[in-house]
Design an enzyme around this catalytic site. Structure first.
Site, mmCIF file in Angstrom:
data_model
loop_
_atom_site.group_PDB
_atom_site.id
_atom_site.type_symbol
_atom_site.label_atom_id
_atom_site.label_comp_id
_atom_site.label_asym_id
_atom_site.label_seq_id
_atom_site.Cartn_x
_atom_site.Cartn_y
_atom_site.Cartn_z
ATOM 1 N N ASP A 13 5.467 3.689 2.674
ATOM 2 C CA ASP A 13 4.466 2.613 2.662
ATOM 3 C C ASP A 13 4.934 1.379 1.899
ATOM 4 O OD1 ASP A 13 2.799 4.385 4.055
ATOM 5 O OD2 ASP A 13 2.028 5.224 2.187
ATOM 6 N N GLY A 40 2.806 5.658 9.181
ATOM 7 C CA GLY A 40 1.764 4.690 9.526
ATOM 8 C C GLY A 40 2.262 3.321 9.124
ATOM 9 N N HIS A 41 2.488 2.462 10.092
ATOM 10 C CA HIS A 41 3.081 1.154 9.826
ATOM 11 C C HIS A 41 2.106 0.068 10.273
ATOM 12 C CE1 HIS A 41 7.140 3.421 10.440
ATOM 13 N NE2 HIS A 41 6.566 3.720 9.303
ATOM 14 N N GLN A 222 8.960 7.069 6.534
ATOM 15 C CA GLN A 222 8.928 7.681 5.200
ATOM 16 C C GLN A 222 9.932 6.980 4.273
ATOM 17 O OE1 GLN A 222 9.032 10.300 8.010
ATOM 18 N NE2 GLN A 222 6.915 9.693 7.996
HETATM 19 P P1 GDP Z 1 5.194 1.194 5.935
HETATM 20 O O1 GDP Z 1 4.717 2.585 6.141
HETATM 21 O O2 GDP Z 1 6.388 1.128 5.054
HETATM 22 O O3 GDP Z 1 5.361 0.428 7.210
HETATM 23 O O4 GDP Z 1 4.033 0.447 5.113
HETATM 24 P P2 GDP Z 1 2.453 0.503 5.439
HETATM 25 O O5 GDP Z 1 2.198 -0.377 6.604
HETATM 26 O O6 GDP Z 1 1.973 1.905 5.489
HETATM 27 O O7 GDP Z 1 1.872 -0.089 4.087
HETATM 28 C C1 GDP Z 1 2.209 -1.358 3.631
HETATM 29 C C2 GDP Z 1 0.916 -2.189 3.534
HETATM 30 O O8 GDP Z 1 1.167 -3.358 2.814
HETATM 31 C C3 GDP Z 1 0.405 -2.641 4.894
HETATM 32 O O9 GDP Z 1 -0.980 -2.682 4.855
HETATM 33 C C4 GDP Z 1 0.987 -4.033 5.022
HETATM 34 O O10 GDP Z 1 0.197 -4.877 5.856
HETATM 35 C C5 GDP Z 1 0.947 -4.518 3.609
HETATM 36 N N1 GDP Z 1 2.021 -5.442 3.234
HETATM 37 C C6 GDP Z 1 3.310 -5.486 3.657
HETATM 38 N N2 GDP Z 1 3.988 -6.449 2.998
HETATM 39 C C7 GDP Z 1 3.115 -7.017 2.147
HETATM 40 C C8 GDP Z 1 3.231 -8.066 1.176
HETATM 41 O O11 GDP Z 1 4.283 -8.630 0.940
HETATM 42 N N3 GDP Z 1 2.097 -8.366 0.468
HETATM 43 C C9 GDP Z 1 0.911 -7.730 0.663
HETATM 44 N N4 GDP Z 1 -0.134 -8.084 -0.064
HETATM 45 N N5 GDP Z 1 0.773 -6.746 1.570
HETATM 46 C C10 GDP Z 1 1.867 -6.387 2.288
HETATM 47 P P1 IMO Z 2 5.474 5.842 6.218
HETATM 48 O O1 IMO Z 2 6.476 5.812 7.346
HETATM 49 C C1 IMO Z 2 3.917 7.829 2.681
HETATM 50 C C2 IMO Z 2 4.102 12.198 2.613
HETATM 51 C C3 IMO Z 2 2.793 12.947 2.664
HETATM 52 C C4 IMO Z 2 3.165 14.173 1.843
HETATM 53 C C5 IMO Z 2 4.608 14.433 2.270
HETATM 54 C C6 IMO Z 2 4.757 15.471 3.363
HETATM 55 O O2 IMO Z 2 4.150 5.262 6.586
HETATM 56 O O3 IMO Z 2 6.059 5.280 4.972
HETATM 57 P P2 IMO Z 2 4.315 15.454 5.982
HETATM 58 O O4 IMO Z 2 3.044 15.251 6.757
HETATM 59 O O5 IMO Z 2 5.397 14.510 6.332
HETATM 60 O O6 IMO Z 2 4.790 16.881 6.024
HETATM 61 O O7 IMO Z 2 3.888 15.188 4.446
HETATM 62 O O8 IMO Z 2 5.107 13.200 2.731
HETATM 63 N N1 IMO Z 2 4.314 11.228 3.723
HETATM 64 C C7 IMO Z 2 4.232 9.905 3.581
HETATM 65 N N2 IMO Z 2 3.890 9.164 2.508
HETATM 66 N N3 IMO Z 2 4.304 7.231 3.834
HETATM 67 C C8 IMO Z 2 4.669 7.968 4.900
HETATM 68 O O9 IMO Z 2 5.171 7.407 6.015
HETATM 69 C C9 IMO Z 2 4.610 9.369 4.824
HETATM 70 N N4 IMO Z 2 4.878 10.385 5.676
HETATM 71 C C10 IMO Z 2 4.708 11.502 4.991
HETATM 72 O O10 IMO Z 2 1.756 12.209 2.081
HETATM 73 O O11 IMO Z 2 3.188 13.840 0.488
HETATM 74 MG MG MG Z 3 2.984 3.729 5.945
#
Ligand code: GDP
Ligand code: IMO
Ligand code: MG
Length: 429
Positions: A13, A40-41, A222
């Site tokens: 994340d 989740g992106h 991840q």
């Molecule tokens: P990922 O799993 O690495 O793709 O990241 P996620 O999408 O799960 O979580 C990142 C969150 O931060 C998302 O809600 C993005 O929209 C938000 N985000 C990404 N870059 C920035 C940033 O530079 N500033 C802020 N405030 N939010 C950001």
């Molecule tokens: P993105 O791509 C954050 C974490 C779960 C748990 C562990 C194992 O959005 O960064 P799993 O379901 O993979 O067997 O869970 O890994 N986890 C993540 N945490 N971002 C993710 O993906 C994750 N995918 C799995 O919360 O701790």
């Molecule tokens: Mg994510």
């Protein structure tokens, strides 16, 4: 060679989706190489938000997108996602999306097993309950169903029988009803014609791309601290998330993966169980979570928050093979009077400059902090280095120094365009 591989350099994340979407403008093809719909992106373009789990983030810019062989694919979830983004205006056709024929399928029985185990465990991992671990187990156990099996439904009954011989024993052990082979076969036959148009060959796509001198962006899900080998085992996911996996998980040689860009959040978050040395269970942690909207995209769980841990990122830069980083969410740190950065640990009175492999030791680490001055100005939506206050620049420079990798990109809001390019990762290391 102008390819780029993007990986997460903390616990996930970090904003990989945002950065991959931004970078994909400069690429011809985007390839996912591990994980599944545990990812989740979130991608924000103006007032439109896309939430992707299995689809490579290149689909938002209409780039040819490959779900590589290293990914585990829940075909029902994939179809739901295609329908969901379709409703938001992105038409996902076989011209855009290719699903590797040798990618393993995640079935309802995997989700159920993931849930049964988590619910029964006294020490939970906190998985996403998407069946990711159980499906990778079946892959390594050589009994998994793969995408290509949907093209040969006549062969499915024997493959299902083999798979259920294993699973039904486990289910009986959990006091759960056995899987009905006929019902599973019917469900797979029903979904097969919807999935098969997307099935293709990841390695051949990539070979053709190489011959045509196309730029490829490899998309990790991840992050290194969740890597099955290099992460905080057993509180990890079930795949390799380091850059090397981009090659194995898509069907190219290790030299093809290009420059490795690690995505790094300006502080630290973690969702699920496991050690987290700089976690803040206080008002400051709450403030980071609120300002950063730290709720999981997949499960909606609140993410645990803490200060930036330079020891961890220095280590993931090394193990992950990171050449440069994208530092995200700098704007979330606006308005803190001071900022702490972890520069070492204390374990039972001894100083450490790395994360020990033992989970019990990891849980006992006490962070050693360096304090930096914060800034009161807003960095939100800054699009140039010149717009950053001096203390924010000092913070970025100190992060670079501590982790041993330069900043290539800086992100200052969720929006695609609020991105500062310091150096173009496609131009090389
Ligand atoms: P990922 O799993 O690495 O793709 O990241 P996620 O999408 O799960 O979580 C990142 C969150 O931060 C998302 O809600 C993005 O929209 C938000 N985000 C990404 N870059 C920035 C940033 O530079 N500033 C802020 N405030 N939010 C950001
Ligand atoms: P993105 O791509 C954050 C974490 C779960 C748990 C562990 C194992 O959005 O960064 P799993 O379901 O993979 O067997 O869970 O890994 N986890 C993540 N945490 N971002 C993710 O993906 C994750 N995918 C799995 O919360 O701790
Ligand atoms: Mg994510």
């Amino acid at each position: 060679m102008a390819n780029v591989t993007v990986i997460g350099a903390q616990w996930g994340d970090e904003g990989k989706g945002k950065i991959i979407d931004w970078l994909s403008n400069r690429a011809d093809m985007v390839v996912r190489f591990q994980g599944g719909n545990n990812a989740g992106h979130t991608i924000v373009v103006g007032n439109q938000t896309y939430k992707l789990s299995l689809l490579p983030s290149g689909v938002v810019q209409g780039k040819r997108s490959i779900i590589g062989n290293g990914v585990v694919v829940d075909p029902w979830s994939l179809l739901d996602e295609i329908a969901r983004v379709g409703a938001a205006g992105l038409k996902i056709t076989p011209d855009i999306l290719v699903l590797a024929e040798n990618a393993v399928l995640v079935l309802p029985l995997h989700r159920e097993l993931d849930t049964m185990r988590e619910d029964a465990a006294s020490q939970k991992i906190g998985t996403t309950k998407r069946g990711i671990g159980p499906s990778y187990e079946d892959k390594v156990g050589r009994r998994a169903l793969r995408a290509i099996d949907l093209k040969d439904v006549a062969s499915l009954p024997a493959k299902i029988e083999r798979l259920l011989a294993h699973h039904n024993v486990l289910r009986r052990g959990f006091g759960h009803a056995e899987v009905d082979a006929a019902a599973l076969l019917a469900a797979l036959k029903d979904i097969a014609p919807k999935i098969t148009p997307f099935i293709g060959s990841s390695w051949r796509e990539l070979d053709a791309a190489k011959r045509a001198s196309k730029r490829v962006l490899f998309e990790g899900a991840q992050a290194v601290l969740l890597d099955i080998d290099h992460g905080t085992y057993p509180f990890v996911t079930s795949s390799n998330t380091v850059a090397g996996q981009a090659a194995a998980g898509s069907g190219v040689g290790p030299r093809e993966i290009g420059t490795v860009l690690g995505i790094v959040k300006s502080y630290t978050t973690r969702v699920g169980e496991g050690p987290f040395p700089t976690e803040l269970k206080d008002a400051t942690g709450e403030k980071l979570g609120e300002r950063g909207h730290e709720f999981g995209t997949v499960t909606g769980r609140k993410r645990r928050c803490g200060w930036f841990d330079a020891v961890l990122v220095r280590q993931t830069v090394i193990c992950g093979g990171v050449d440069g980083i994208a530092l995200t969410k700098l704007d979330v740190l606006d308005g803190f009077a001071e900022l702490k950065v972890c520069i070492g640990y204390e374990l039972d009175g001894k100083k450490l400059d790395y994360l020990p492999a033992d989970a019990n030791e990891q849980a006992r680490l006490k962070p050693v902090y360096e304090t930096l001055e914060g800034w009161s100005e807003s960095t939100q939506s800054a699009r140039s280095w010149a717009q950053l206050p001096p203390n924010a620049i000092k913070y970025v420079r100190r992060v670079e120094e501590l982790i041993g990798a330069p900043v290539s990109l800086l992100s200052t809001s969720p929006d695609r365009d609020d991105t500062i390019m310091v150096r173009d990762p496609f131009i090389g290391r």
